[in-house]
Write an enzyme that holds these catalytic residues in place. Structure first.
Site, PDB file in Angstrom:
ATOM      1  N   GLY A 126       0.806  -1.219   0.000  1.00  0.00           N
ATOM      2  CA  GLY A 126       0.000   0.000   0.000  1.00  0.00           C
ATOM      3  C   GLY A 126       0.840   1.270   0.000  1.00  0.00           C
ATOM      4  O   GLY A 126       0.609   2.184  -0.778  1.00  0.00           O
ATOM      5  N   ALA A 127       1.819   1.322   0.893  1.00  0.00           N
ATOM      6  CA  ALA A 127       2.609   2.538   1.031  1.00  0.00           C
ATOM      7  C   ALA A 127       3.818   2.261   1.899  1.00  0.00           C
ATOM      8  O   ALA A 127       3.888   1.226   2.553  1.00  0.00           O
ATOM      9  CB  ALA A 127       1.766   3.633   1.674  1.00  0.00           C
ATOM     10  N   MET A 128       4.745   3.235   1.891  1.00  0.00           N
ATOM     11  CA  MET A 128       5.981   3.039   2.654  1.00  0.00           C
ATOM     12  C   MET A 128       6.364   4.320   3.376  1.00  0.00           C
ATOM     13  O   MET A 128       6.382   5.403   2.795  1.00  0.00           O
ATOM     14  CB  MET A 128       7.079   2.590   1.677  1.00  0.00           C
ATOM     15  CG  MET A 128       8.414   2.377   2.319  1.00  0.00           C
ATOM     16  SD  MET A 128       8.360   1.048   3.560  1.00  0.00           S
ATOM     17  CE  MET A 128       9.557   1.657   4.720  1.00  0.00           C
ATOM     18  N   GLU A 129       6.701   4.141   4.658  1.00  0.00           N
ATOM     19  CA  GLU A 129       6.876   5.281   5.572  1.00  0.00           C
ATOM     20  C   GLU A 129       8.268   5.906   5.555  1.00  0.00           C
ATOM     21  O   GLU A 129       8.670   6.511   6.567  1.00  0.00           O
ATOM     22  CB  GLU A 129       6.558   4.795   6.993  1.00  0.00           C
ATOM     23  CG  GLU A 129       7.581   3.815   7.618  1.00  0.00           C
ATOM     24  CD  GLU A 129       7.215   2.347   7.467  1.00  0.00           C
ATOM     25  OE1 GLU A 129       6.468   2.008   6.534  1.00  0.00           O
ATOM     26  OE2 GLU A 129       7.700   1.529   8.278  1.00  0.00           O
ATOM     27  N   ASN A 130       9.034   5.831   4.461  1.00  0.00           N
ATOM     28  CA  ASN A 130      10.379   6.414   4.420  1.00  0.00           C
ATOM     29  C   ASN A 130      10.398   7.787   5.095  1.00  0.00           C
ATOM     30  O   ASN A 130       9.495   8.590   4.882  1.00  0.00           O
ATOM     31  CB  ASN A 130      10.815   6.590   2.969  1.00  0.00           C
ATOM     32  CG  ASN A 130      10.492   5.396   2.121  1.00  0.00           C
ATOM     33  OD1 ASN A 130      10.947   4.309   2.410  1.00  0.00           O
ATOM     34  ND2 ASN A 130       9.658   5.596   1.110  1.00  0.00           N
ATOM     35  N   GLU A 136       1.027   5.608   7.696  1.00  0.00           N
ATOM     36  CA  GLU A 136       2.426   5.923   7.346  1.00  0.00           C
ATOM     37  C   GLU A 136       2.910   7.126   8.148  1.00  0.00           C
ATOM     38  O   GLU A 136       4.058   7.164   8.578  1.00  0.00           O
ATOM     39  CB  GLU A 136       2.577   6.189   5.840  1.00  0.00           C
ATOM     40  CG  GLU A 136       2.049   5.073   4.936  1.00  0.00           C
ATOM     41  CD  GLU A 136       2.527   3.686   5.290  1.00  0.00           C
ATOM     42  OE1 GLU A 136       3.649   3.547   5.822  1.00  0.00           O
ATOM     43  OE2 GLU A 136       1.779   2.706   5.052  1.00  0.00           O
ATOM     44  N   HIS A 152       3.910   6.102  11.606  1.00  0.00           N
ATOM     45  CA  HIS A 152       5.201   5.402  11.660  1.00  0.00           C
ATOM     46  C   HIS A 152       6.350   6.350  12.001  1.00  0.00           C
ATOM     47  O   HIS A 152       7.398   5.906  12.447  1.00  0.00           O
ATOM     48  CB  HIS A 152       5.509   4.752  10.317  1.00  0.00           C
ATOM     49  CG  HIS A 152       5.061   3.315  10.197  1.00  0.00           C
ATOM     50  ND1 HIS A 152       5.286   2.376  11.177  1.00  0.00           N
ATOM     51  CD2 HIS A 152       4.434   2.653   9.181  1.00  0.00           C
ATOM     52  CE1 HIS A 152       4.803   1.199  10.780  1.00  0.00           C
ATOM     53  NE2 HIS A 152       4.274   1.339   9.579  1.00  0.00           N
ATOM     54  N   GLU A 195       4.713  -2.432  13.352  1.00  0.00           N
ATOM     55  CA  GLU A 195       3.495  -2.605  12.564  1.00  0.00           C
ATOM     56  C   GLU A 195       2.251  -2.799  13.433  1.00  0.00           C
ATOM     57  O   GLU A 195       1.205  -2.204  13.178  1.00  0.00           O
ATOM     58  CB  GLU A 195       3.659  -3.745  11.552  1.00  0.00           C
ATOM     59  CG  GLU A 195       4.725  -3.486  10.490  1.00  0.00           C
ATOM     60  CD  GLU A 195       4.515  -2.192   9.701  1.00  0.00           C
ATOM     61  OE1 GLU A 195       3.431  -1.589   9.773  1.00  0.00           O
ATOM     62  OE2 GLU A 195       5.482  -1.762   9.020  1.00  0.00           O
TER      63      GLU A 195
END
Ligand code: HT7
Ligand code: ZN
Length: 852
Positions: A260-264, A297, A300, A319
């Site tokens: 879905g998405a990435m919390e960089n 995100e 996070h 998570e």
């Protein structure tokens, strides 16, 4: 493939004080130059991890190394006799243009939409350059990105410190991220995108620039996400005292993305499906999901980024906690009961299924071959349930005391579940006992009942967890049980308490209740206070009274679900009891809480029902039983559903909980009316034509297709025509057909052979595989399984992460009866023999395991 064990954890031998990265993207390759300042922390070799990298140069403390100075294999670079303080400079060449696995730096899209993005969690950074790519090595990053000017957008984590030209055609940008972070949070983007900008002032007075990047045609679909982002920022300040810590927060939408998405850090990268939303193109359900993922995100940043995981076994640390936080956030944007119903519905449909099969594993696994295979519903959803139990047990203030302690104690560190529990237990030592929930697989069965004597009620409970092969004997877990007791006639609330079952079985007494000689109504596990299978000896009449008396919407819904379950499994045949209850409460409730009303018509899906069978599962029989009950309910309500439907006319679009509830309820009633064989053709066409939004339009189209209405094909074609240039809507077009009962395996196969079916785009692939998996009577046939597994075999080469995730839908193959089981087993073994990725091989080995 090699297994890695939690018990073998050792701290890194070197720390990396800072890293300078220079990433240059060219037409057919990219080069990455890095300078790492490393210092020894422990005895041992200097090992850098790298995969699919072409090593061009390497030097240490400015001395160029030759092949004798290091050992290089497919996964790592080991430097012999490395000094304690080492400036390691490395140049590598990579080819993002051919990276179809979507890990590391890869090309997404084509033509005008071509861009380069990264995905580093969990082990993608090692596909960008050599590095100690593990979450407990935290480093300060400076990143220079250089590319052709046809890509005006050059982004990386942190703050922009410099930009300029390189000759006439190329340009660069330098970014510095002041916060130390693990490599999995690194990100960079090279693209031609439009941007939506906004601002947020944090509670600490920091002015933050908010930016969402998307292709120009989509930029007007970023308002929902932008509002959700600001809401999430304010929510985290209010509920956890956590403010954002950089001057810039960026989100980039890309069409090709594995999840879905990435919390960089400071530069989230999102699947377009989780960021774009507009009433015209996005259903209410998807739009609500967009808000939840944006919040997830963002959250996070504290639970994951500022405090990260020591090792990947601790994945649930970030998570589970973050899912709990996004669920709580969502709960403040609609009826909390509905939020809980959705979350529990998802947990039961997916996590209980995982826990009941051969892929069952603890929330914190103790071994793995491929960490990508452990981004599971158990880690995420059951992980969230554990945090929820702790929150329920502690109550608001002590929970906040615990989280404050956690953030204060571990900010800037990479920690473990034990650390989390230790901080959370400052106000109540019982929290420490929840460790067992993290280390033990399997869903506990909670059995209970009650006796009445005079004005006393005695409740008894016992717990049992199945022994999951390969793990220790299960032990008793702390199970919070929220109980309410109501007067059996007046419905007055007589008592409410949170019990904690800590033993195999126990008894809890309530005295002086003023029962008036009537059997009380006892409602247990309210709000689903623990992730267990409840077997409580309610009578059917008790359940009806819970629906009537409960002030807690979740247990009202659960009572209806329990009645439905009894009818489905032949434990009751009193359909009228259920339908009379619905007839009684729906007319009032539908105007008070339309979303909750819609949910009351829920029926477990065919695949959820399959979880009840550990052997001799017969998909046809399950479907027949389910369809028969659905038809009985629909016929019993036939005189009402059209009236109810007609009392909810289409009105101008609004994005409020009630408006969303009405739209959902309308679609549910539609479906019931069609099941009752009422003539809805005209109403369907009217809803389609007068639709103010995608929920109404797709609801009507879905019904036409599902029930094979005469107009279905025309409208399907019309829909395609209208939205052919919107990938996400066309994904819905694929999904609604692939998931319809009226469309068979051959039809799905034909969908997968279309020119617009793109194997490189996970969203598109998931539409058909998801649709087929939702229909067990088609999936578990020779044609169904062959189609499904041929897709997995193809993905195994292109995109192993997607391939193995797709396999999880087949995890309970061994419960099938007789010939079906043998047929599927032969197909799985055939795939096992030709699969090459460790992702797919680990999955298949676990699936076949001792059942093979
Ligand atoms: N933390 C992320 C997990 C993740 C991921 C995301 C996108 C593509 C591949 C990925 N592998 C693992 C997403 C999250 O939970 O927020
Ligand atoms: Zn997450």
């Amino acid at each position: 493939p090699q297994k890695i064990y939690l018990k073998d954890y050792t701290p890194p031998t070197y720390r990396v004080d800072d890293i300078y990265l220079d990433i240059k993207v060219f037409n057919d390759h990219a080069t990455v130059s890095s300078v790492l300042n490393m210092s020894r922390e422990h005895d041992g070799k200097l090992v850098l991890l790298g995969r699919e990298l072409e090593l061009l140069n390497i030097s240490i403390n400015d001395k160029v190394l030759t092949a004798d100075d290091y050992a290089l294999d497919d996964e790592s670079l080991t430097i012999h006799n490395a000094p304690d303080t080492a400036k390691v400079a490395i140049d590598v060449k990579i080819t993002p243009q051919t990276n179809t696995a979507l890990e590391g730096l890869y090309q997404s899209g084509t033509g005008d939409e071509l861009m380069f993005v990264t995905q580093c969690e969990p082990e993608g950074f090692r596909k960008i350059t050599f590095f100690p790519d593990r979450p407990d090595v935290l480093t300060e990053y400076t990143t220079r990105v250089e590319a052709d000017k046809r890509f005006p957008v050059l982004l990386a984590n942190g703050n922009l410190i410099e930009k300029g030209d390189v000759g006439d055609d190329r340009h660069f940008a330098v970014w510095h991220d002041p916060t130390k972070k693990p490599s999995y949070l690194f990100a960079c983007v090279v693209a031609d995108l439009a941007v939506m900008s906004d601002h947020y002032t944090t509670i600490e007075g920091r002015e933050v620039l908010l930016e969402i990047y998307a292709v120009p045609a989509d930029i007007d679909k970023c308002h929902v996400a932008m509002t959700a982002l600001k809401d999430a920022m304010a929510w985290d300040e209010e509920h956890y005292g956590r403010a954002y810590d950089l001057d810039r927060y960026m989100i980039v939408a890309t069409g090709q993305f594995n999840m879905g998405a990435m919390e960089n850090k400071g530069l989230n990268i999102f699947n377009t499906s989780c960021v774009l939303s507009s009433p015209k193109t996005t259903t209410d359900e998807r739009s609500f999901h967009v808000k939840a993922v944006i919040a997830h995100e963002y959250f996070h940043n504290w639970t994951g980024n500022r405090i990260t995981c020591r090792d990947w076994f601790q994945l649930c640390l970030k998570e589970g906690f973050t899912v709990f936080r996004d669920q709580s956030f969502s709960s403040s944007h609609r009826s909390p009961a509905v939020q809980r119903i959705d979350d529990v519905g998802f947990l039961k449909a997916h996590q209980f299924k995982e826990d009941a099969g051969v892929l069952a594993h603890p929330v914190r696994p103790d071994s793995f071959v491929e960490i990508n295979n452990f981004y599971t519903v158990t880690v995420y959803e059951k992980g969230a349930e554990i945090v929820r139990m702790i929150a329920t047990l502690l109550g608001k203030d002590k929970f906040r005391q615990g989280t404050d302690e956690y953030f204060a104690r571990y900010d800037g560190q990479a920690v473990t579940i034990e650390d989390f529990l230790s901080a959370m237990s400052v106000g109540d030592g019982r929290v420490l006992d929840f460790l067992a929930w993290y280390t033990q697989a399997g869903t506990p069965v909670l059995t209970g009942g009650f006796d009445v004597a005079g004005d006393s009620v005695k409740l008894t409970f016992s717990q049992q967890t199945r022994h999951v092969a390969g793990f220790d004997e299960p032990k008793a877990l702390p199970i919070p049980i929220d109980v309410a007791i109501f007067h059996g006639e007046s419905g007055e609330l007589l008592a409410q308490e949170l019990l904690l079952l800590t033993k195999d079985s126990d008894m809890f007494g309530f005295d002086g209740l003023d029962l008036g000689g009537v059997r009380p109504v006892v409602s247990v596990l309210r709000n689903f206070s623990a992730p267990v299978k409840l077997e409580f000896d309610y009578t059917d009449e008790d359940l009806v009274k819970i629906v009537q008396f409960e002030n807690e919407g979740f247990n009202q819904w659960q009572a209806v679900q329990t009645l439905v379950g009894r009818l489905l499994f032949g434990k009751s045949d009193n359909v009228a009891l259920l339908t009379d209850t619905l007839k009684r409460i729906v007319p009032t409730l539908m105007h008070k809480d339309p979303m909750l009303t819609a949910r009351l018509f829920d029926m477990p899906s065919e695949s959820e029902l399959a979880v009840a069978y550990d052997k001799d599962y017969n998909p046809q029989a399950v479907k027949a039983t389910r369809t028969a009950l659905k038809e009985q309910i629909a016929h019993a309500l036939a005189d009402h559903v059209q009236v109810w439907y007609d009392s909810l006319p289409i009105v101008p679009y609004e994005d409020t909980p009630d408006a969303r509830g009405v739209r959902l309820l309308r679609n549910v009633l539609f479906n019931l009316a069609l099941t009752a064989k009422l003539d809805m053709t005209e109403r369907t066409e009217r809803q389609y034509t007068n639709a103010t939004c995608m929920s109404e339009q797709l609801g009507a189209l879905g019904a036409m297709i599902e029930f094979g209405l005469p107009n279905a094909d025309d409208y399907t074609a019309q829909f395609y025509e209208e939205y052919h240039d919107n990938d996400l809507v066309i994904d819905s077009w694929f999904s609604v057909q692939a998931g319809a009962d009226s469309r068979d395996v051959a039809f799905i196969k034909a969908l997968m052979e279309r020119a617009d079916y793109d194997w490189q785009t996970p969203n598109r692939v998931r539409t058909t595989l998801g649709g087929l998996a939702s229909k067990p009577t088609q999936l578990w046939t020779k044609d169904g399984i062959s189609l499904y597994l041929s897709a997995v075999a193809r993905l195994d080469v292109i995109n192993p992460v997607l391939a193995s995730r797709s396999l999880s839908a087949l995890a309970r193959w061994y419960t099938l009866s007789g010939d079906d089981k043998e047929m599927v087993k032969a197909e799985l073994i055939a795939l096992q023999q030709k699969a090459s990725s460790k992702n797919v091989l680990e999955f298949l080995n676990n699936m076949l395991g001792d059942k093979a």
